[in-house]
Design a protein around this motif. Structure first.
Motif, mmCIF file in Angstrom:
data_model
loop_
_atom_site.group_PDB
_atom_site.id
_atom_site.type_symbol
_atom_site.label_atom_id
_atom_site.label_comp_id
_atom_site.label_asym_id
_atom_site.label_seq_id
_atom_site.Cartn_x
_atom_site.Cartn_y
_atom_site.Cartn_z
ATOM 1 N N ALA A 65 0.825 -1.204 0.000
ATOM 2 C CA ALA A 65 0.000 0.000 0.000
ATOM 3 C C ALA A 65 0.861 1.256 0.000
ATOM 4 O O ALA A 65 0.584 2.224 -0.728
ATOM 5 N N LEU A 68 2.572 1.846 -3.440
ATOM 6 C CA LEU A 68 1.633 2.377 -4.422
ATOM 7 C C LEU A 68 1.362 3.857 -4.185
ATOM 8 O O LEU A 68 1.371 4.674 -5.120
ATOM 9 N N THR A 75 -4.713 5.051 -3.293
ATOM 10 C CA THR A 75 -4.698 3.688 -2.771
ATOM 11 C C THR A 75 -5.682 3.530 -1.628
ATOM 12 O O THR A 75 -5.708 4.340 -0.699
ATOM 13 N N ILE A 100 -3.006 7.151 2.545
ATOM 14 C CA ILE A 100 -3.735 5.966 2.106
ATOM 15 C C ILE A 100 -5.163 6.021 2.651
ATOM 16 O O ILE A 100 -5.370 6.335 3.828
#
Length: 395
Positions: A65, A68, A75, A100
């Motif tokens: 995560a 990304l 994400t 995130i």
């Protein structure tokens, strides 16, 4: 999305008003990783070993995560967090530190966060983990990102059974019944296991990228991976690929896998990676970048994140492989699993530095020339937020 280098969005030219807000969705258990580096050798029974370095960071699915998000992808992560200090630290590091989306995550009162201790030495690592299954939230299906069983972590794509349909008038079903619309989703395949959310995500238009772990059954049967049918790309390592295809060459294995999935990518360790486009038959091979590895924790996750980024941005296959290998190589020069993942600033700094080295092979530099159109003309000094020896400092 990480605020590493504002303005760098690898998908900017492709975004449209009706696109999903989420670029990549993933789920799995979040661990607190405690990493020891600078060990001269493996710990010896009955002795005490001192490490010259130590770091703490979110681990498990957080590795992917974070990688990304640092590459500019929006994400979303579904996971369970404990309400202990470890859980609070991991949640803050991912949500506040990396941007995130944790709207599908939940906190479990009285549940302690799973922990992994990783010891890096001689270019490899040894890990010891502990954790318990997270109980399901009241009135919902089993939680996303729960551990599969006491002491056994579920894989990155793990999710529990969807259970019965929600009654009329009930709130909209949440994951794992209904994953968010996304451009892509990342799953981890396991023999004999099918995750309903994978098929749902694929039907809703997400490209499914999947890796796979070691087959403890010893069967190595592709037909035992039911979710492979939903995958856009399958990314095993060389040993896994050869065992699943009954071949003795990783490249032959990639071609065999390309008969089952649109994209087959086989990682070759120190030799780089090889990929085959099953739709066109085109193949690409990129050698690994030689670096002095401090901690390989999470490097495979970073590779996948780089490849997903290039695929969603519609880059040529060779450029996707080169970028994935570059981001993985940059990550092993730092320690800390998720927090070792590079962002665009690190990529830009590497590209500026490597072009000033007189001994560089011009052909090797040409392999990364596509970066010129992506990176800013000047890069700020690195690093990003990194792993720290401990957590909970008051200042």
């Amino acid at each position: 999305m990480s605020t590493d280098t504002p303005g760098i969005d690898p998908l900017q030219a492709l975004r449209a008003p009706r696109d999903p807000a989420c670029d990549v969705f993933l789920t799995g258990p979040v661990f607190l990783d405690i990493i020891f580096t600078g060990l001269d050798s493996a710990p010896v029974r009955g002795t005490e070993s001192w490490a010259r370095g130590m770091g703490s960071s979110p681990g498990g699915v957080a590795n992917m995560a974070t990688a990304l998000a640092r590459l500019g992808l929006h994400t979303s992560l579904a996971a369970a967090f404990g309400d202990d200090h470890y859980g609070e630290y991991c949640r803050d590091a991912l949500e506040q530190g990396e941007g995130i989306d944790l709207s599908m995550a939940h906190t479990v009162p009285g549940w302690h966060s799973p922990v992994t201790v990783s010891m890096a030495y001689e270019g490899e690592r040894t890990m010891v983990s502990h954790g318990h299954e997270a109980p399901a939230p009241t009135g919902t299906a089993a939680p996303a990102g729960a551990l599969a069983s006491a002491g056994t972590p579920a894989s990155t794509g793990a999710a529990a059974s969807t259970g019965a349909a929600a009654p009329t008038g009930a709130p909209a079903p949440a994951f794992p019944r209904c994953p968010p619309r996304a451009r892509a989703a990342i799953a981890s395949l396991a023999p004999g296991r099918s995750e309903p959310w994978v098929a749902t995500a694929a039907r809703n238009g997400a490209l499914i990228f999947a890796d796979v772990g070691w087959d403890e059954t010893g069967r190595w049967d592709l037909d035992a991976l039911p979710d492979l049918a939903h995958c856009e790309a399958f990314l095993p390592n060389a040993e896994e690929a050869m065992r699943y295809t009954r071949t003795d060459c990783p490249r032959a294995a990639a071609h065999a896998l390309a008969e089952r999935v649109p994209l087959a990518v086989v990682t070759l360790g120190a030799e780089g990676a090889y990929a085959v486009d099953g739709r066109t038959g085109a193949a690409a091979s990129v050698p690994a970048i030689e670096v002095e590895a401090l901690d390989p924790t999470g490097a495979g996750d970073v590779f996948v994140a780089g490849f997903v980024t290039g695929t969603l941005a519609d880059w040529p296959l060779a450029d996707r492989l080169a970028f994935a290998g570059l981001t993985a190589a940059l990550s092993v020069q730092e320690f800390g699993g998720s927090l070792s993942a590079p962002g665009w600033a690190e990529v830009a700094a590497w590209w500026q530095l490597i072009r000033t080295c007189a001994s560089q092979d011009p052909a090797a530099l040409e392999r990364y020339a596509f970066l010129d159109d992506l990176l800013p003309t000047t890069a700020r000094a690195w690093p990003l937020r990194r792993a720290v020896p401990t957590i909970g400092f008051r200042q």
